[in-house]
Write a protein that holds these residues in place. Sequence first.
Motif, PDB file in Angstrom:
ATOM      1  N   GLU A   1       0.762  -1.096   0.009  1.00 37.59           N
ATOM      2  CA  GLU A   1       0.058  -0.016  -0.107  1.00 37.59           C
ATOM      3  C   GLU A   1       0.984   1.373   0.059  1.00 37.59           C
ATOM      4  N   THR A   2       2.140   1.203   0.043  1.00 41.73           N
ATOM      5  CA  THR A   2       2.968   2.371  -0.008  1.00 41.73           C
ATOM      6  C   THR A   2       3.115   3.158  -0.971  1.00 41.73           C
ATOM      7  N   ALA A   3       2.916   4.513  -0.879  1.00 37.45           N
ATOM      8  CA  ALA A   3       2.851   5.528  -2.172  1.00 37.45           C
ATOM      9  C   ALA A   3       4.102   6.013  -2.209  1.00 37.45           C
ATOM     10  N   PHE A   4       4.570   6.531  -3.514  1.00 37.46           N
ATOM     11  CA  PHE A   4       5.751   7.181  -3.844  1.00 37.46           C
ATOM     12  C   PHE A   4       5.633   8.409  -4.262  1.00 37.46           C
ATOM     13  N   VAL A   5       6.674   9.167  -3.962  1.00 33.62           N
ATOM     14  CA  VAL A   5       6.677  10.676  -4.554  1.00 33.62           C
ATOM     15  C   VAL A   5       8.092  11.039  -4.949  1.00 33.62           C
ATOM     16  N   ARG A   6       8.287  11.762  -5.724  1.00 34.68           N
ATOM     17  CA  ARG A   6       9.665  12.227  -6.288  1.00 34.68           C
ATOM     18  C   ARG A   6      10.372  12.787  -5.373  1.00 34.68           C
ATOM     19  N   SER A   7      11.771  12.442  -5.387  1.00 36.09           N
ATOM     20  CA  SER A   7      12.774  13.248  -4.422  1.00 36.09           C
ATOM     21  C   SER A   7      13.011  14.556  -4.695  1.00 36.09           C
ATOM     22  N   PRO A   8      13.060  15.404  -3.777  1.00 37.08           N
ATOM     23  CA  PRO A   8      13.774  16.623  -4.259  1.00 37.08           C
ATOM     24  C   PRO A   8      15.236  16.730  -4.267  1.00 37.08           C
ATOM     25  N   TYR A   9      15.862  15.706  -3.807  1.00 36.59           N
ATOM     26  CA  TYR A   9      17.368  15.711  -4.040  1.00 36.59           C
ATOM     27  C   TYR A   9      17.906  14.786  -5.022  1.00 36.59           C
ATOM     28  N   ALA A  10      17.292  13.803  -5.419  1.00 33.58           N
ATOM     29  CA  ALA A  10      17.748  13.106  -6.227  1.00 33.58           C
ATOM     30  C   ALA A  10      16.742  12.453  -7.527  1.00 33.58           C
ATOM     31  N   PRO A  11      17.037  12.057  -8.916  1.00 35.15           N
ATOM     32  CA  PRO A  11      16.016  11.708  -9.640  1.00 35.15           C
ATOM     33  C   PRO A  11      15.568  10.284  -9.490  1.00 35.15           C
ATOM     34  N   ILE A  12      14.950  10.114  -8.246  1.00 33.14           N
ATOM     35  CA  ILE A  12      14.211   8.864  -7.959  1.00 33.14           C
ATOM     36  C   ILE A  12      13.032   9.047  -7.220  1.00 33.14           C
ATOM     37  N   ASP A  13      12.281   7.941  -6.968  1.00 29.51           N
ATOM     38  CA  ASP A  13      11.028   7.861  -6.513  1.00 29.51           C
ATOM     39  C   ASP A  13      11.140   7.409  -5.112  1.00 29.51           C
ATOM     40  N   GLU A  14      10.521   7.942  -4.095  1.00 25.80           N
ATOM     41  CA  GLU A  14      10.712   7.717  -2.781  1.00 25.80           C
ATOM     42  C   GLU A  14       9.438   7.166  -1.957  1.00 25.80           C
ATOM     43  N   PRO A  15       9.439   6.305  -0.892  1.00 27.38           N
ATOM     44  CA  PRO A  15       8.121   5.843  -0.397  1.00 27.38           C
ATOM     45  C   PRO A  15       7.787   7.002   0.545  1.00 27.38           C
ATOM     46  N   GLU A  16       6.461   7.344   1.079  1.00 25.02           N
ATOM     47  CA  GLU A  16       6.169   7.946   2.017  1.00 25.02           C
ATOM     48  C   GLU A  16       5.846   6.931   3.211  1.00 25.02           C
ATOM     49  N   GLY A  17       6.070   7.407   4.332  1.00 26.05           N
ATOM     50  CA  GLY A  17       5.728   6.862   5.870  1.00 26.05           C
ATOM     51  C   GLY A  17       6.858   7.359   6.757  1.00 26.05           C
ATOM     52  N   GLU A  18       6.862   6.693   7.996  1.00 26.26           N
ATOM     53  CA  GLU A  18       7.894   6.972   9.005  1.00 26.26           C
ATOM     54  C   GLU A  18       9.289   6.596   8.554  1.00 26.26           C
ATOM     55  N   ARG A  19      10.168   7.824   8.681  1.00 27.29           N
ATOM     56  CA  ARG A  19      11.120   7.842   8.335  1.00 27.29           C
ATOM     57  C   ARG A  19      12.388   7.216   9.662  1.00 27.29           C
ATOM     58  N   LEU A  20      13.397   6.229   9.286  1.00 29.17           N
ATOM     59  CA  LEU A  20      14.083   5.850   9.979  1.00 29.17           C
ATOM     60  C   LEU A  20      15.514   6.089   9.732  1.00 29.17           C
ATOM     61  N   GLU A  21      16.197   6.399  11.001  1.00 23.34           N
ATOM     62  CA  GLU A  21      17.922   6.664  10.714  1.00 23.34           C
ATOM     63  C   GLU A  21      18.389   5.387  10.007  1.00 23.34           C
ATOM     64  N   SER A  22      19.630   5.770   9.559  1.00 28.79           N
ATOM     65  CA  SER A  22      20.246   4.621   8.626  1.00 28.79           C
ATOM     66  C   SER A  22      20.978   3.416   9.746  1.00 28.79           C
ATOM     67  N   SER A  23      20.773   3.752  10.878  1.00 27.99           N
ATOM     68  CA  SER A  23      21.451   2.989  11.992  1.00 27.99           C
ATOM     69  C   SER A  23      20.404   1.802  11.714  1.00 27.99           C
ATOM     70  N   VAL A  24      19.207   1.904  11.235  1.00 30.09           N
ATOM     71  CA  VAL A  24      18.290   0.689  11.351  1.00 30.09           C
ATOM     72  C   VAL A  24      18.986  -0.441  10.407  1.00 30.09           C
TER      73      VAL A  24
END
Length: 204
Positions: A94-117
């Motif tokens: 069910e995840t929706a995607f939006v265009r990244s403002p920083y790179a030419p990629i699509d990114e998921p919407e949702g709770e963001r976790l730090e890279s330590s995960v």
Amino acid sequence: MATKEDIRSSRRLHRRTLTPEHLASAGESLAQHGTAWAASVSPDAGATFAVYLGVAFEPPTIPLITSLHKAGHRVLLPVCEPGRLLSWVYWTPETAFVRSPYAPIDEPEGERLESSVIAGTAGIFMPATAVDRDGNRIGQGGGYYDRLLQGLDASGGRPPTIAVVFDDDLLPSGSIPAEAFDRPVRQALTPSGVVHLHEGPEEN
């Protein structure tokens, strides 16, 4: 030796010649071999894997993401943040995607976790425009993943990594110039299967 930018440009031009049929077939093969690789590094269902969303003429990864999910695994997808950092979002169908403002990629919407995960994942499927038999990888040029791996290596918590490429993107040894900040990979995932590379850092 060709520069990284020369190789990146050449591979991108070649990828633009691929037909929709070729891309679809590659996506299904990558899903099959990638799910088998996931089972080899984590035999138990329910592991977490970091993947990415292939867009345009990149190797398609939605079939892989879906296959991992069906196998009972959890999937983390990246989000580009300022400072060339990544955060991560758990994917579901069910995840929706939006265009990244920083790179030419699509990114998921949702709770963001730090890279330590990512230190707790069973493996990382990494984007690449090319990889050579020594394990040297060329990404999209942003440096996000090299920075991620540097942090994981420094903490001693780097999971197994595998670069996702088309068959023609796998180059002979010595093809890609290695720089101090580069972090090699030990395996490549291609539509023809998993390729074990000659070099690469020791992984936990």
